[in-house]
Every structure is written in C-alpha cells, then in structure tokens.
Design a protein around this motif. Structure first.
Motif, PDB file in Angstrom:
ATOM      1  N   GLN A  83       0.775  -1.189  -0.055  1.00  0.00           N
ATOM      2  CA  GLN A  83       0.119   0.065   0.048  1.00  0.00           C
ATOM      3  C   GLN A  83       0.833   1.340  -0.035  1.00  0.00           C
ATOM      4  O   GLN A  83       0.674   2.119  -0.677  1.00  0.00           O
ATOM      5  CB  GLN A  83      -0.884  -0.068   1.166  1.00  0.00           C
ATOM      6  N   PHE A  84       1.925   1.312   0.675  1.00  0.00           N
ATOM      7  CA  PHE A  84       2.768   2.521   0.968  1.00  0.00           C
ATOM      8  C   PHE A  84       3.390   2.713  -0.683  1.00  0.00           C
ATOM      9  O   PHE A  84       3.490   3.910  -1.061  1.00  0.00           O
ATOM     10  CB  PHE A  84       4.059   2.103   1.916  1.00  0.00           C
ATOM     11  N   ALA A 154      -5.859   0.538  -6.446  1.00  0.00           N
ATOM     12  CA  ALA A 154      -4.990  -0.840  -6.047  1.00  0.00           C
ATOM     13  C   ALA A 154      -4.716  -0.752  -4.710  1.00  0.00           C
ATOM     14  O   ALA A 154      -4.774  -1.953  -4.057  1.00  0.00           O
ATOM     15  CB  ALA A 154      -3.864  -1.125  -7.298  1.00  0.00           C
ATOM     16  N   ALA A 155      -4.106   0.327  -4.114  1.00  0.00           N
ATOM     17  CA  ALA A 155      -3.835   0.392  -2.978  1.00  0.00           C
ATOM     18  C   ALA A 155      -4.924   0.104  -2.022  1.00  0.00           C
ATOM     19  O   ALA A 155      -4.788  -0.605  -0.799  1.00  0.00           O
ATOM     20  CB  ALA A 155      -3.260   1.645  -2.586  1.00  0.00           C
ATOM     21  N   LEU A 156      -6.215   0.528  -2.287  1.00  0.00           N
ATOM     22  CA  LEU A 156      -7.552   0.273  -1.470  1.00  0.00           C
ATOM     23  C   LEU A 156      -7.789  -1.257  -1.743  1.00  0.00           C
ATOM     24  O   LEU A 156      -8.251  -1.805  -0.484  1.00  0.00           O
ATOM     25  CB  LEU A 156      -8.384   1.165  -1.854  1.00  0.00           C
ATOM     26  N   VAL A 157      -7.657  -1.763  -2.720  1.00  0.00           N
ATOM     27  CA  VAL A 157      -8.095  -3.043  -2.997  1.00  0.00           C
ATOM     28  C   VAL A 157      -7.055  -4.002  -2.086  1.00  0.00           C
ATOM     29  O   VAL A 157      -7.506  -4.953  -1.477  1.00  0.00           O
ATOM     30  CB  VAL A 157      -8.102  -3.447  -4.458  1.00  0.00           C
ATOM     31  N   LYS A 158      -5.693  -3.847  -2.210  1.00  0.00           N
ATOM     32  CA  LYS A 158      -4.645  -4.507  -1.693  1.00  0.00           C
ATOM     33  C   LYS A 158      -4.919  -4.484  -0.034  1.00  0.00           C
ATOM     34  O   LYS A 158      -4.879  -5.410   0.737  1.00  0.00           O
ATOM     35  CB  LYS A 158      -3.496  -3.962  -1.926  1.00  0.00           C
ATOM     36  N   ARG A 159      -5.445  -3.226   0.467  1.00  0.00           N
ATOM     37  CA  ARG A 159      -5.647  -3.170   1.875  1.00  0.00           C
ATOM     38  C   ARG A 159      -6.677  -3.919   2.431  1.00  0.00           C
ATOM     39  O   ARG A 159      -6.751  -4.411   3.582  1.00  0.00           O
ATOM     40  CB  ARG A 159      -5.955  -1.546   1.996  1.00  0.00           C
TER      41      ARG A 159
END
Length: 161
Positions: A83-84, A154-159
């Motif tokens: 996410q970072f 993608a960061a939000l989905v990964k989170r």
C-alpha cells in the motif's frame, strides 16, 4: 472511521474528480474545440482557461498533490507495505505528470494565450503554437491522473485483502 481512512477517502475522491475532469475534457471538449475556426478556438480557450480557475477545480487539483504523499506516509506508518509503495507511486506520478506538467507547461501556454490580442494576432499561427503543445501536455496530464487513480484503487483493494 479513523482519520487515516477519512484522509485516504478524500484523496481517492479528489483524485477521481480530477480524473473525470481531465478524461471528459479529452473525450468531449478537445474534439469539439478542434472543429472550430482558429479565431473561435482561441477565444473559447481563453474563456475556458479563465473559467477553470475556480475553487471547485482548484481545491481538489491542488489538495491532491498534498493528500497523496500524506496517504503514502500514513500507509508507511504501518511499515513498508505494498500500500505504501502504491500510494507513493501515485503521489509521484500525480506530482510530476499532472501537477508539474500543468504548472510548467499548460499554465505558461494559457498565460501566453490570455495575453494575446485576438483582434490583431495571426490566428492560424497562434492556434498552432498553442494547441499542439497544449494538447500533448494535456494528454500527459490525463494519463498521469488516471494512472495515479488506478494505483490508489489498487492500494485500497490491496488493503482490503
């Protein structure tokens, strides 16, 4: 909802607004303006460039350049993570490809056009010297903002996973 979640939500929302504005402009305004005669095109661009300088555009456009690195930092506080890196990449792409290109490229062209006296200018030459570079830079901005949005999503989905 935590402060971090609120900040990330606002970041994603503002970025989505910007992606929509730039994408819609590319799909509708630019093709429509392209059909105008040089004098009509130049006058329309003068009016549009003045009209866009309003809080409804400027707030999300400028704030996003701050919120994306803040979102990356908030993700980093939990340690180095996917996410970072996604937020960081989104921040860099937006800062350089959208905000930087606008400030260093489109704004100077807009200012040049704003100062032009359309009653005495060589309309065809002025149009070419403005439209071609402006549209190339606008394409870079649009792609950059869409890429930034995809990275944030993608960061939000990964989170969530």
């Amino acid at each position: 909802m935590s402060i971090q979640q609120i900040i990330v939500f606002i970041t994603a929302f503002f970025l989505a607004l910007m992606a929509g504005v730039f994408y819609a402009y590319s799909c509708s305004v630019n093709p429509g303006l392209n059909k105008l005669q040089a004098s009509e095109y130049l006058r329309a661009m003068q009016v549009i460039n003045r009209a866009i300088l309003n809080p409804f555009f400027l707030l999300p456009f400028v704030t996003t350049v701050v919120l994306l690195p803040l979102s990356a930092w908030l993700a980093y506080r939990g340690g180095m993570s996917v996410q970072f890196y996604l937020f960081l990449a989104a921040a860099l792409v937006y800062a350089v490809g959208a905000f930087g290109v606008t400030i260093m490229g489109n704004v100077p062209l807009n200012e040049m056009l704003d100062k032009a006296d359309l009653t005495v200018a060589d309309m065809e030459q002025l149009r070419v010297s403005f439209e071609i570079p402006w549209n190339k830079l606008h394409t870079i901005r649009t792609v950059s903002i869409v890429v930034s949005l995809v990275l944030v999503l993608a960061a939000l989905v990964k989170r969530q996973s």
